[in-house]
Design a protein around this motif. Structure first.
Motif, short mmCIF file in Angstrom:
data_model
loop_
_atom_site.label_atom_id
_atom_site.label_comp_id
_atom_site.label_asym_id
_atom_site.label_seq_id
_atom_site.Cartn_x
_atom_site.Cartn_y
_atom_site.Cartn_z
N ALA A 1 0.77 -1.27 -0.03
CA ALA A 1 0.12 -0.04 -0.07
C ALA A 1 0.86 1.01 -0.04
O ALA A 1 0.65 2.51 -0.60
N GLY B 1 0.79 3.75 -3.04
CA GLY B 1 0.31 4.93 -2.71
C GLY B 1 1.43 6.21 -3.12
O GLY B 1 1.16 7.06 -3.50
N SER C 1 1.04 6.26 -6.71
CA SER C 1 -0.23 7.08 -7.28
C SER C 1 -0.13 8.55 -6.85
O SER C 1 -0.86 9.29 -7.59
N PRO D 1 -4.37 11.15 -4.05
CA PRO D 1 -4.83 10.52 -2.87
C PRO D 1 -6.01 9.59 -2.65
O PRO D 1 -5.97 8.62 -2.13
N GLY E 1 -4.75 6.40 -4.63
CA GLY E 1 -3.95 5.70 -3.61
C GLY E 1 -4.55 4.93 -2.34
O GLY E 1 -4.35 3.93 -1.90
N ALA E 2 -5.71 5.69 -1.71
CA ALA E 2 -6.40 5.11 -0.75
C ALA E 2 -7.42 3.91 -1.45
O ALA E 2 -7.67 2.94 -0.59
N GLY F 1 -5.27 0.96 -1.76
CA GLY F 1 -4.83 0.46 -0.46
C GLY F 1 -6.22 -0.35 0.02
O GLY F 1 -5.87 -1.48 0.80
N THR G 1 -3.02 3.92 4.72
CA THR G 1 -1.53 4.06 4.10
C THR G 1 -1.49 4.54 2.84
O THR G 1 -0.34 5.46 2.42
N GLY G 2 -2.12 4.08 1.90
CA GLY G 2 -2.16 4.50 0.38
C GLY G 2 -2.54 5.91 0.37
O GLY G 2 -1.73 6.59 -0.55
N GLY G 3 -3.67 6.38 0.60
CA GLY G 3 -4.15 7.74 0.90
C GLY G 3 -3.08 8.70 1.26
O GLY G 3 -2.80 9.75 0.58
N THR H 1 -0.02 8.32 2.08
CA THR H 1 1.36 8.50 1.30
C THR H 1 1.32 9.16 -0.25
O THR H 1 2.22 9.78 -0.63
N ALA H 2 0.03 8.84 -0.88
CA ALA H 2 -0.23 9.47 -2.21
C ALA H 2 -0.27 11.07 -1.81
O ALA H 2 0.18 11.77 -2.92
#
Length: 235
Positions: A9, A13, A16, A81, A84-85, A88, A106-108, A110-111
């Motif tokens: 993720a 992220g 992304s 974001p 990315g979310a 994830g 985590t993905g959101g 980080t993105a």
């Protein structure tokens, strides 16, 4: 997914935040061609792949044109974001609801950080008078996103380590070129004024109206003619 959720993720992220459509395209094609189990099947759908491919083609062109790339980045402040979310979430939703929440967060996040760093660096690049630097930087970003995303499929921890190093390096570069970014912002605002997409500097604020007139208390007092007698009359 288990222990591989967070690094994957994080890696996707990071990618992304730079080019969300490319991340979706790489993951979807990897699942479609190689049948990778940890990639959500939703990303391999035909309509998703076609949509990601078309949007990636548009971004590949827009991202290499000075000033247009910054407009594109501004539009995608929410999109990247969100993608990315979503990735994830899809990575963790098949195991447990908590994993889905962790993957989405985590993905959101980080993105969002990655997007901010990219937008700042591209603003600094746009201070260069020639357009070749935009093409070089954009191509380098696409290659890095493709490599890290593909690596995350088989070696998620290695991909996450590389993504973390690139994220920290990007943050350091933004710090070093902060002065150039401020100069670019002034140029970008002037360009927006010429194109009619932003209000001219110094123009009255339409939302709050023109500045208020001076209060009566601030004006000089008027002479009190009523207290003066025009003639000295004797009684």
């Amino acid at each position: 997914m288990g222990a591989e959720l967070i690094p994957m993720a994080f890696s996707t992220g990071w990618g992304s935040g730079i080019n969300a459509y490319l991340v979706v395209l790489v993951l979807g094609l990897a699942d479609r061609v190689f049948g990778v189990g940890q990639i959500p099947d939703a990303l391999a759908r035909t309509d998703v792949l076609i949509g990601a491919g078309v949007l990636f083609a548009i971004e590949m062109v827009a991202d290499k044109i000075p000033y247009v790339d910054s407009v594109w980045d501004s539009v995608h402040t929410v999109v990247r974001p969100a993608v990315g979310a979503t990735i994830g979430y899809l990575l963790g939703h098949e195991t447990a609801s908590l994993d889905a929440a962790i993957g989405a967060a985590t993905g959101g996040v980080t993105a969002l950080i990655s997007h901010g760093i990219k937008a700042g660096l591209r603003a600094a690049v746009n201070t260069s008078p020639e357009p070749a630097s935009n093409i070089v930087v954009s191509t380098t970003e696409d290659v890095a996103v493709t490599g890290v995303t593909a690596l995350a499929v088989t070696y998620p921890w290695l991909a996450a380590t590389i993504a973390l190093v690139l994220l920290l390096l990007g943050g350091f570069l933004v710090y070093k070129v902060a002065g150039r970014i401020r100069r670019y912002k002034r140029r970008y605002d002037a360009w927006g004024e010429r194109m009619g997409v932003s209000a001219p500097r110094g123009a009255p604020d339409r939302e709050h109206g023109p500045p208020p007139l001076p209060r009566a208390a601030d004006a000089p007092p008027a002479p009190d003619h009523g207290s003066e007698r025009p003639f000295d009359q004797e009684r």
